[in-house]
Write an enzyme that holds these catalytic residues in place. Structure first.
Site, PDB file in Angstrom:
ATOM      1  N   ASN A   8       0.875  -1.176   0.000  1.00 45.34           N
ATOM      2  CA  ASN A   8       0.000   0.000   0.000  1.00 45.34           C
ATOM      3  C   ASN A   8       0.906   1.218   0.000  1.00 45.34           C
ATOM      4  OD1 ASN A   8      -1.840   2.037   0.383  1.00 45.34           O
ATOM      5  ND2 ASN A   8      -2.755   1.189   2.235  1.00 45.34           N
ATOM      6  N   ARG A  89      -2.236  -2.097  -3.683  1.00 44.39           N
ATOM      7  CA  ARG A  89      -3.523  -1.455  -3.438  1.00 44.39           C
ATOM      8  C   ARG A  89      -3.610  -0.195  -4.292  1.00 44.39           C
ATOM      9  NH1 ARG A  89      -5.125   2.957   0.936  1.00 44.39           N
ATOM     10  NH2 ARG A  89      -7.368   2.992   0.617  1.00 44.39           N
ATOM     11  N   HIS A 178     -12.741   1.760  -0.009  1.00 46.48           N
ATOM     12  CA  HIS A 178     -12.622   0.715   1.017  1.00 46.48           C
ATOM     13  C   HIS A 178     -13.232  -0.614   0.574  1.00 46.48           C
ATOM     14  CE1 HIS A 178     -12.763   4.298   4.041  1.00 46.48           C
ATOM     15  NE2 HIS A 178     -11.495   3.997   3.772  1.00 46.48           N
ATOM     16  N   ARG A 239     -12.889  15.024   6.947  1.00 48.00           N
ATOM     17  CA  ARG A 239     -13.766  15.197   5.796  1.00 48.00           C
ATOM     18  C   ARG A 239     -15.195  15.448   6.242  1.00 48.00           C
ATOM     19  NH1 ARG A 239     -11.434   9.743   3.495  1.00 48.00           N
ATOM     20  NH2 ARG A 239      -9.424  10.421   2.648  1.00 48.00           N
ATOM     21  N   GLU A 385      -7.297  -6.060   4.806  1.00 48.39           N
ATOM     22  CA  GLU A 385      -7.214  -5.773   3.379  1.00 48.39           C
ATOM     23  C   GLU A 385      -6.017  -6.463   2.742  1.00 48.39           C
ATOM     24  OE1 GLU A 385      -8.650  -1.320   2.797  1.00 48.39           O
ATOM     25  OE2 GLU A 385      -7.672  -1.598   4.753  1.00 48.39           O
TER      26      GLU A 385
END
Length: 401
Positions: A8, A89, A178, A239, A385
């Site tokens: 990642n 990723r 996600h 956010r 993940e």
């Protein structure tokens, strides 16, 4: 047996985990952080080594060399040629990718084309790909897209009510994010908590600094909260999540700021950070301030919980009910306080019976929080993940990707 590495790559970091497949045994893991700085950080855990070094890391190539050198010197691999596949990723796959793909020239060009949708991550993903390609020229390379799992959404779930030209010409629509985590959580929830059920309805809550929810029917995504970019959906650390679009024009008129400046504020200075008047974007700080009676921290926590609860209710309706609600990621796995204030907002309507004592005692663990009489099961499932990336690496090696 095959060794594969899940990667990642961010703008200034590379997270990595080396697996032995198909056993899914983790051989080594760590992070290269503060790339581009004189005080870069390299963490490695594997074999008999568990180390943290602070040193200059000028670029992603230097970071990859540190990782591979540590794998060799620790004895985790006897030769770098043992690493047969690198899984990267990639946040944004747009409309092009409904599953993982080999890193071909066409794949790279499409990721680059999608950079306007993900200017923060896309260039870093490509830097990571090239750095590993240069260091491991014999290894296969695949891209595992965060958006791929959400490509099963129907039009009415991914379209925005905007001029058709914007949709057709600019591919302006909901993509979500996600997806690798939501897929893992749904699959594990179905396998471990809903055995033998012919049709399943799962609501997955990946709640961290970045947060999203998904409605999953029979293992396929039917709806997700993030939108064109990760800015949409529920309120997050910095956010805003969903807001009235007229806020942009109004604030621009009031402040003289242009759309790009306001967009940055909605991305980086809103959410928990903004609502708490700059206190923190970290739920641990917010929770501590709540205990001290800080009114703006209380307001931020309550608004966060309300936004997540509203999406849980929305997805309950979208699925025609639910069999299990799953909490995961940094907040979902580790904060009994935030899980509680979210669940309290939906338990009466959804007929939940939650063991709140267990919610505290089983914090940070996989656990079933609902009692037998609950209409819907509620569980904590730590996400993984990286193992999903490793599984697709194995498919690539077996020719079934």
């Amino acid at each position: 047996m095959a060794k594969v590495i899940a990667v990642n790559a961010g703008s200034s970091s590379i997270k990595y985990k080396l697996f032995e497949m198909p056993e899914e045994k983790v051989l080594a893991s760590g992070i290269v952080d503060r790339i581009g700085h004189e005080d870069g950080i390299f963490k490695f855990k594997g074999g008999k080594e568990d180390r943290k070094d602070v040193l200059p890391i000028p670029d992603h190539g230097a970071g990859v060399r540190l990782i591979l050198e540590a794998l060799s010197t620790s004895g985790v691999v006897s030769s770098l040629e043992e690493i047969e596949c690198v899984g990267h990723r990639v946040v944004q796959g747009g409309k092009y990718f409904s599953k993982s793909a080999f890193f071909t020239k066409d794949t790279e060009e499409k990721i680059r084309e999608l950079t306007p949708l993900d200017p923060l991550h896309a260039p870093a993903h490509l830097l990571g790909f090239h750095a590993f390609k240069d260091a491991l020229p014999g290894a296969k390379a695949i891209a595992v897209f965060d958006t791929a799992f959400h490509q099963t959404m129907e039009e009415e779930d991914y379209l925005f009510p905007i001029p058709d030209e914007w949709t057709e010409k600019y591919d302006c629509r909901r993509y979500g994010a996600h997806g690798t985590s939501h897929q893992y959580l749904a699959e594990k929830a179905i396998r471990d908590y809903l055995p033998g059920l012919a049709h399943t309805r799962v609501i997955t809550c990946h709640i961290g600094s970045g947060a999203s929810l998904a409605a999953v029917r029979d293992g396929k995504c039917v709806a997700t909260s993030m939108g064109l970019t990760p800015l949409g959906g529920v309120m997050m650390g910095t956010r805003s999540g969903d807001i009235d679009p007229s806020v942009l024009d109004y604030v621009s008129t009031c402040t003289g700021k242009d759309v790009h400046e306001i967009y940055e504020i909605l991305n980086r200075k809103s959410g928990l950070l903004g609502v708490s008047a700059g206190l923190s974007n970290d739920t641990r700080d917010i929770e501590e301030a709540v205990q001290e009676g800080n009114p703006k921290a209380i307001r931020a926590a309550n608004l966060f919980a309300r936004r997540v609860a509203d999406y849980i209710g929305q997805y309950f309706v979208r699925l025609g009910g639910a069999d299990i609600i799953v909490f995961s990621a940094g907040i979902g796995e580790n904060s009994d306080y935030f899980r509680r204030i979210i669940l309290e907002r939906v338990e009466e309507a959804l007929g939940l019976d939650i063991d709140y004592g267990k919610n505290v005692s089983e914090n940070r663990k996989e656990a079933l929080l609902s009692r037998p009489g609950s209409r819907i099961k509620v569980a904590i499932i730590p996400t993984d993940e990286e193992v999903m990336i490793a599984r697709d690496c194995l498919k690539a090696l077996e020719g079934t990707l």
